[in-house]
Design an enzyme around this catalytic site. Structure first.
Site, short mmCIF file in Angstrom:
data_model
loop_
_atom_site.label_atom_id
_atom_site.label_comp_id
_atom_site.label_asym_id
_atom_site.label_seq_id
_atom_site.Cartn_x
_atom_site.Cartn_y
_atom_site.Cartn_z
N HIS A 133 40.42 31.24 40.84
CA HIS A 133 41.49 32.22 40.47
C HIS A 133 42.78 31.12 40.19
O HIS A 133 43.84 31.47 40.90
CB HIS A 133 41.81 33.08 41.68
CG HIS A 133 42.40 34.44 41.07
ND1 HIS A 133 42.37 35.59 41.37
CD2 HIS A 133 43.50 34.72 40.10
CE1 HIS A 133 43.09 36.62 41.04
NE2 HIS A 133 43.86 36.00 39.99
N ASP A 178 36.95 33.00 36.39
CA ASP A 178 38.28 32.65 37.36
C ASP A 178 38.34 33.37 38.36
O ASP A 178 39.13 33.28 39.24
CB ASP A 178 39.05 32.23 36.61
CG ASP A 178 40.37 31.52 37.05
OD1 ASP A 178 40.17 30.36 37.92
OD2 ASP A 178 41.69 32.23 37.23
N ARG A 215 40.33 39.89 36.56
CA ARG A 215 40.05 40.54 37.91
C ARG A 215 38.51 40.52 37.99
O ARG A 215 37.66 40.93 37.21
CB ARG A 215 40.65 42.10 38.05
CG ARG A 215 42.15 41.89 38.53
CD ARG A 215 42.47 41.23 39.53
NE ARG A 215 43.96 41.42 39.65
CZ ARG A 215 44.78 40.36 39.42
NH1 ARG A 215 44.48 39.24 38.61
NH2 ARG A 215 46.00 40.50 39.46
N GLU A 250 36.04 38.03 46.09
CA GLU A 250 36.93 36.55 46.28
C GLU A 250 37.53 36.50 47.41
O GLU A 250 38.03 35.62 47.95
CB GLU A 250 37.45 36.25 44.96
CG GLU A 250 38.65 37.11 44.71
CD GLU A 250 39.54 36.79 43.59
OE1 GLU A 250 40.54 36.41 43.61
OE2 GLU A 250 38.83 36.51 42.49
#
Length: 337
Positions: free
Chosen positions: A298, A261, A237, A266
């Site tokens: 992600h 990632d 996260r 985001e």
């Protein structure tokens, strides 16, 4: 009944439709929408008793109230994480909220290793060069991971899968978690305090959920403890990493590589095409300028195996709600009957 699914990706849609067809025998229509559920889009959910959400939907108290007023009674999150949902407000409104408790841990663990290897061996830079027929090796030197130390922060299912791969590389294993995992201990992992892990690890990989206690787990203090040539990977996260502190560390020329990632801001960016817009998030834009930083959108979970499990569990959660059956995946649920 029509079920509205928000934030549905192109490759996800056929798997989602198949899962709902199998679970509900096509008794209910599935409306797949690319847009994310938030304050601007919540009017589109009016009249839908069941909605399916994704991690990039913003389900705060105001959105949940609008959903309830529009007739929504059940929210099925197509993910394990649920920090984007105000569960307190959902309980007060009498909404049922479900999630996907687990799916293939290998999808995320393997992708975390892909990030680690890519930044260690400068794969992206090398690929860009060779596409332009530049075959020099200057600036591409990496290092062996065999014999070096990996710090696994969070040793649940994903962290354990990551640790098994590290063991295959012949790495020394350090771990940190609230409880020791015997499967990791069997690999030779030694559990230590976070500070020792940060100080000794050549590679730090994050595999913990985002909770108040883990928010900005990687802050300026943690980064100061890390080796100057350490690699940091976050496939969990975004809020686990203090972006401002990370930027200061990178500006100082520290860390050999960073693979992200996820990103703490985001929402409203990842999963969308922003290529024709001005990037107004200055911190994200600044991260992109460092040639030892690799950012993906992600996608660690995004394998056919994992998405099939996610969509199947989501369909089962909706079926449990519609048939008044209890489920361990329910985060909130009004009393039956």
């Amino acid at each position: 009944m029509e079920i509205a699914a928000y934030g549905v990706l192109t490759d996800e849609e056929p798997l989602l439709r198949q899962a709902f067809g199998d679970a509900l025998a096509d008794r209910h229509r599935l409306r797949c929408l690319r847009l994310f559920l938030n304050r601007d889009t919540v009017p589109t959910a009016a009249g839908h008793e069941v909605v399916l959400s994704s991690v990039n939907c913003t389900l705060d108290a105001e959105v949940l109230r609008s959903l309830a007023e529009g007739g929504t009674r059940m929210i099925a999150q197509r993910a394990t994480g649920h920090n984007n949902i105000d569960l307190t407000a959902a309980r007060e409104l009498g909404l049922t909220v479900a999630r996907v408790s687990s799916y293939s841990p290998y999808s995320v663990a393997e992708f975390a290793w892909a990030l680690a290897l890519a930044v260690d061996r400068r794969i992206v830079r090398a690929a860009h060069r060779t596409r332009e027929f530049d075959f020099r090796l200057d600036g591409l030197m990496g290092r062996d991971l065999h014999g070096r130390t990996v710090g696994v922060v969070g040793t649940g299912k994903i962290g354990t899968a990551f640790a098994r791969i590290a063991h295959g590389f012949g790495m020394r294993l350090l771990g940190w978690d609230v409880a020791e995992n015997p499967d990791c201990a069997a690999l030779g992992m030694r559990y230590v305090e976070r500070e020792q892990l940060f100080a000794e690890a050549d590679l730090v990989s994050l595999h913990v959920p985002l909770l108040p206690d883990t928010h900005h787990l990687i802050d300026a203090k943690a980064l100061d403890l890390m080796k100057d040539d350490a690699i940091l990977v976050n496939s969990s996260r975004g809020g686990l990493v203090d972006t401002d502190a990370l930027l200061e560390t990178l500006r100082a020329g520290r860390l050999s590589g960073v693979g992200l990632d996820v990103y703490e801001e985001e929402a409203g960016v990842f999963f969308l095409d922003k290529s024709l817009e001005v990037m107004t998030d200055e911190r994200l834009a600044r991260l992109m300028t460092f040639n030892n930083v690799l950012i993906t959108s992600h996608q660690a979970y995004f394998t056919r195996d994992a998405v099939s499990q996610i969509t199947g569990t989501t369909a089962d959660n909706v079926r449990a709600y519609l048939t008044d059956r209890p489920s361990d995946n329910m985060l909130t649920r009004p009393p039956l009957g």
